[in-house]
Design a protein around this motif. Structure first.
Motif, PDB file in Angstrom:
ATOM      1  N   ASP A  41       0.861  -1.041   0.262  1.00 48.58           N
ATOM      2  CA  ASP A  41      -0.051   0.122   0.112  1.00 48.58           C
ATOM      3  C   ASP A  41       0.919   1.166   0.184  1.00 48.58           C
ATOM      4  O   ASP A  41       1.614   1.870   1.001  1.00 48.58           O
ATOM      5  CB  ASP A  41      -1.073  -0.250   1.249  1.00 48.58           C
ATOM      6  N   LEU A  42       0.642   2.185  -0.993  1.00 44.47           N
ATOM      7  CA  LEU A  42       0.895   3.389  -1.097  1.00 44.47           C
ATOM      8  C   LEU A  42       0.144   4.728  -0.715  1.00 44.47           C
ATOM      9  O   LEU A  42      -0.832   4.380  -1.859  1.00 44.47           O
ATOM     10  CB  LEU A  42       2.193   3.690  -2.806  1.00 44.47           C
ATOM     11  N   SER A  43       1.137   5.354  -0.137  1.00 48.69           N
ATOM     12  CA  SER A  43       0.565   6.884  -0.236  1.00 48.69           C
ATOM     13  C   SER A  43       0.636   7.511  -1.660  1.00 48.69           C
ATOM     14  O   SER A  43       0.996   7.170  -2.754  1.00 48.69           O
ATOM     15  CB  SER A  43       0.909   7.661   0.275  1.00 48.69           C
ATOM     16  N   PRO A  44      -0.705   8.286  -1.899  1.00 50.27           N
ATOM     17  CA  PRO A  44      -0.578   8.428  -3.605  1.00 50.27           C
ATOM     18  C   PRO A  44       0.624   9.345  -4.618  1.00 50.27           C
ATOM     19  O   PRO A  44       1.421   9.318  -5.147  1.00 50.27           O
ATOM     20  CB  PRO A  44      -1.546   9.924  -3.367  1.00 50.27           C
ATOM     21  N   ARG A  45       1.977   9.743  -2.949  1.00 56.48           N
ATOM     22  CA  ARG A  45       2.238  10.801  -3.583  1.00 56.48           C
ATOM     23  C   ARG A  45       3.635   9.893  -3.938  1.00 56.48           C
ATOM     24  O   ARG A  45       4.526   9.773  -4.862  1.00 56.48           O
ATOM     25  CB  ARG A  45       2.906  11.334  -2.058  1.00 56.48           C
ATOM     26  N   GLU A  46       3.811   8.029  -2.973  1.00 55.32           N
ATOM     27  CA  GLU A  46       5.142   7.144  -3.139  1.00 55.32           C
ATOM     28  C   GLU A  46       4.190   6.817  -4.307  1.00 55.32           C
ATOM     29  O   GLU A  46       5.384   6.109  -5.291  1.00 55.32           O
ATOM     30  CB  GLU A  46       4.725   6.527  -1.882  1.00 55.32           C
ATOM     31  N   TYR A  47       3.219   6.572  -4.723  1.00 51.97           N
ATOM     32  CA  TYR A  47       2.861   5.682  -5.861  1.00 51.97           C
ATOM     33  C   TYR A  47       3.535   6.785  -7.082  1.00 51.97           C
ATOM     34  O   TYR A  47       3.798   6.646  -8.071  1.00 51.97           O
ATOM     35  CB  TYR A  47       1.281   5.745  -6.205  1.00 51.97           C
ATOM     36  N   ARG A  48       2.961   7.962  -6.869  1.00 53.61           N
ATOM     37  CA  ARG A  48       3.644   8.950  -7.980  1.00 53.61           C
ATOM     38  C   ARG A  48       4.677   9.218  -8.642  1.00 53.61           C
ATOM     39  O   ARG A  48       5.417   8.557  -9.455  1.00 53.61           O
ATOM     40  CB  ARG A  48       2.512  10.226  -7.585  1.00 53.61           C
ATOM     41  N   GLU A  49       5.137   9.105  -7.451  1.00 56.07           N
ATOM     42  CA  GLU A  49       7.288   9.079  -7.505  1.00 56.07           C
ATOM     43  C   GLU A  49       7.620   7.869  -7.910  1.00 56.07           C
ATOM     44  O   GLU A  49       8.467   7.722  -9.224  1.00 56.07           O
ATOM     45  CB  GLU A  49       7.839   9.175  -6.144  1.00 56.07           C
ATOM     46  N   LEU A  50       6.760   6.738  -8.137  1.00 56.12           N
ATOM     47  CA  LEU A  50       7.624   5.251  -8.546  1.00 56.12           C
ATOM     48  C   LEU A  50       6.454   5.114  -9.940  1.00 56.12           C
ATOM     49  O   LEU A  50       7.867   4.870 -10.759  1.00 56.12           O
ATOM     50  CB  LEU A  50       6.371   4.089  -7.276  1.00 56.12           C
ATOM     51  N   THR A  51       5.845   6.038 -10.322  1.00 60.94           N
ATOM     52  CA  THR A  51       4.706   5.577 -11.342  1.00 60.94           C
ATOM     53  C   THR A  51       6.760   6.884 -12.436  1.00 60.94           C
ATOM     54  O   THR A  51       6.546   6.200 -13.874  1.00 60.94           O
ATOM     55  CB  THR A  51       3.675   5.669 -11.751  1.00 60.94           C
ATOM     56  N   ASP A  52       6.237   7.536 -12.092  1.00 59.30           N
ATOM     57  CA  ASP A  52       7.017   8.898 -12.531  1.00 59.30           C
ATOM     58  C   ASP A  52       8.886   8.443 -12.989  1.00 59.30           C
ATOM     59  O   ASP A  52       9.154   8.302 -13.970  1.00 59.30           O
ATOM     60  CB  ASP A  52       7.381  10.033 -11.246  1.00 59.30           C
ATOM     61  N   PHE A  53       9.143   8.335 -11.331  1.00 58.64           N
ATOM     62  CA  PHE A  53      10.422   7.297 -12.324  1.00 58.64           C
ATOM     63  C   PHE A  53      10.155   6.157 -12.904  1.00 58.64           C
ATOM     64  O   PHE A  53      11.233   6.149 -13.816  1.00 58.64           O
ATOM     65  CB  PHE A  53      11.474   6.630 -10.760  1.00 58.64           C
ATOM     66  N   ALA A  54       9.251   5.621 -13.072  1.00 59.36           N
ATOM     67  CA  ALA A  54       9.638   4.351 -14.451  1.00 59.36           C
ATOM     68  C   ALA A  54       9.442   4.695 -15.363  1.00 59.36           C
ATOM     69  O   ALA A  54       9.628   3.963 -16.317  1.00 59.36           O
ATOM     70  CB  ALA A  54       8.296   3.036 -13.631  1.00 59.36           C
ATOM     71  N   ALA A  55       8.493   5.525 -15.444  1.00 57.54           N
ATOM     72  CA  ALA A  55       8.088   6.727 -16.654  1.00 57.54           C
ATOM     73  C   ALA A  55       9.347   6.447 -17.139  1.00 57.54           C
ATOM     74  O   ALA A  55       9.586   6.816 -18.156  1.00 57.54           O
ATOM     75  CB  ALA A  55       7.062   7.791 -17.430  1.00 57.54           C
TER      76      ALA A  55
END
Length: 99
Positions: A41-55
């Motif tokens: 379970d990730l916070s919205p900020r952590e999820y955004r950081e992860l998806t931004d890094f992957a992108a």
């Protein structure tokens, strides 16, 4: 049934295979070959950081996308070989658990 009895019964149901040296120990449980599923379970900020890094990584590698699991796998591999990184992660975990 007690928890320890339940655990013992599940262990006894595990697939068994002969060891390479049967005289030294009899039977052992067969090694797991199926991948483990891990959910986080990730916070919205952590999820955004992860998806931004992957992108950003996908763009750097000239690929359409980089699956999030590949980011996780790469991080685990780096933790395994980089003691300084592992120490920083341990320190961060300690801080997070104490807040």
């Amino acid at each position: 049934m007690a928890k320890s009895d339940d655990l013992k019964s599940r262990i006894n149901l595990a697939p068994k295979t002969k060891t390479a040296n049967p005289g030294a120990g009899g039977e052992v449980a067969a090694p797991r070959t199926k991948p483990f599923r891990v959910t986080s379970d990730l916070s919205p900020r952590e999820y955004r950081e992860l998806t931004d890094f992957a992108a950003q990584t996908a763009q750097s590698l000239n690929r359409p996308r980089v699956p999030l699991v590949e980011v996780h796998r790469a991080l685990l591999a780096e933790l395994h070989i980089d003691n300084d990184l592992a120490a920083r992660v341990i320190s961060r975990i300690e801080t997070q658990l104490n807040t």
